[in-house]
Design an enzyme around this catalytic site. Structure first.
Site, PDB file in Angstrom:
ATOM      1  N   CYS A 216      34.722  34.514  40.586  1.00  0.00           N
ATOM      2  CA  CYS A 216      34.896  35.735  41.379  1.00  0.00           C
ATOM      3  C   CYS A 216      36.376  36.019  41.633  1.00  0.00           C
ATOM      4  CB  CYS A 216      34.141  35.555  42.694  1.00  0.00           C
ATOM      5  SG  CYS A 216      34.538  36.731  43.979  1.00  0.00           S
TER       6      CYS A 216
ATOM      7  N   CYS B 201      37.418  36.417  45.277  1.00  0.00           N
ATOM      8  CA  CYS B 201      37.335  35.095  45.926  1.00  0.00           C
ATOM      9  C   CYS B 201      38.632  34.318  45.694  1.00  0.00           C
ATOM     10  CB  CYS B 201      36.161  34.291  45.379  1.00  0.00           C
ATOM     11  SG  CYS B 201      34.544  35.055  45.659  1.00  0.00           S
TER      12      CYS B 201
END
Length: 105
Positions: free
Chosen positions: A30, A33
């Site tokens: 991600c 993230c």
């Protein structure tokens, strides 16, 4: 305090039996993230004595993610005395996250 990695098995002891905890639900693939990781490190240095920061890899720990309705990542949930009290979805600045956390300290 250092950021801790939490699993489905350790969630109860690390999050639900602690004071104020910010849990980052994330995954290695991600992009946002990865962007928020250094922000969490900075927050840990600034307010780590007041707030525990934990990370849950949703790929490896689907039970915890499902239990708290995590549908997209990063999702950050603030727990106070074991109960979810606030949720932030997506990338946010350090100041924005700090403001959310200070409401629950």
């Amino acid at each position: 305090m250092a950021i801790v990695n939490v699993t489905d098995n350790s969630f109860g002891s690390e999050v639900e039996n602690s004071g104020t905890v910010l849990v980052d639900f994330w995954a290695p693939w991600c992009g946002p993230c990865k962007m928020i990781a250094p922000v969490l490190e900075e927050l840990d240095k600034e307010i780590g004595e007041q707030v525990k920061i934990a990370k849950v890899n949703v790929d490896d720990n689907p039970e915890s993610a499902s239990r708290f309705g995590v549908m997209s990542i990063p999702t950050l949930i603030v727990f106070k005395d074991g109960q979810p009290v606030d949720k932030v979805v997506g990338f946010n600045s350090k100041d924005a996250l700090k403001n959310v956390l200070t409401m629950h300290i």
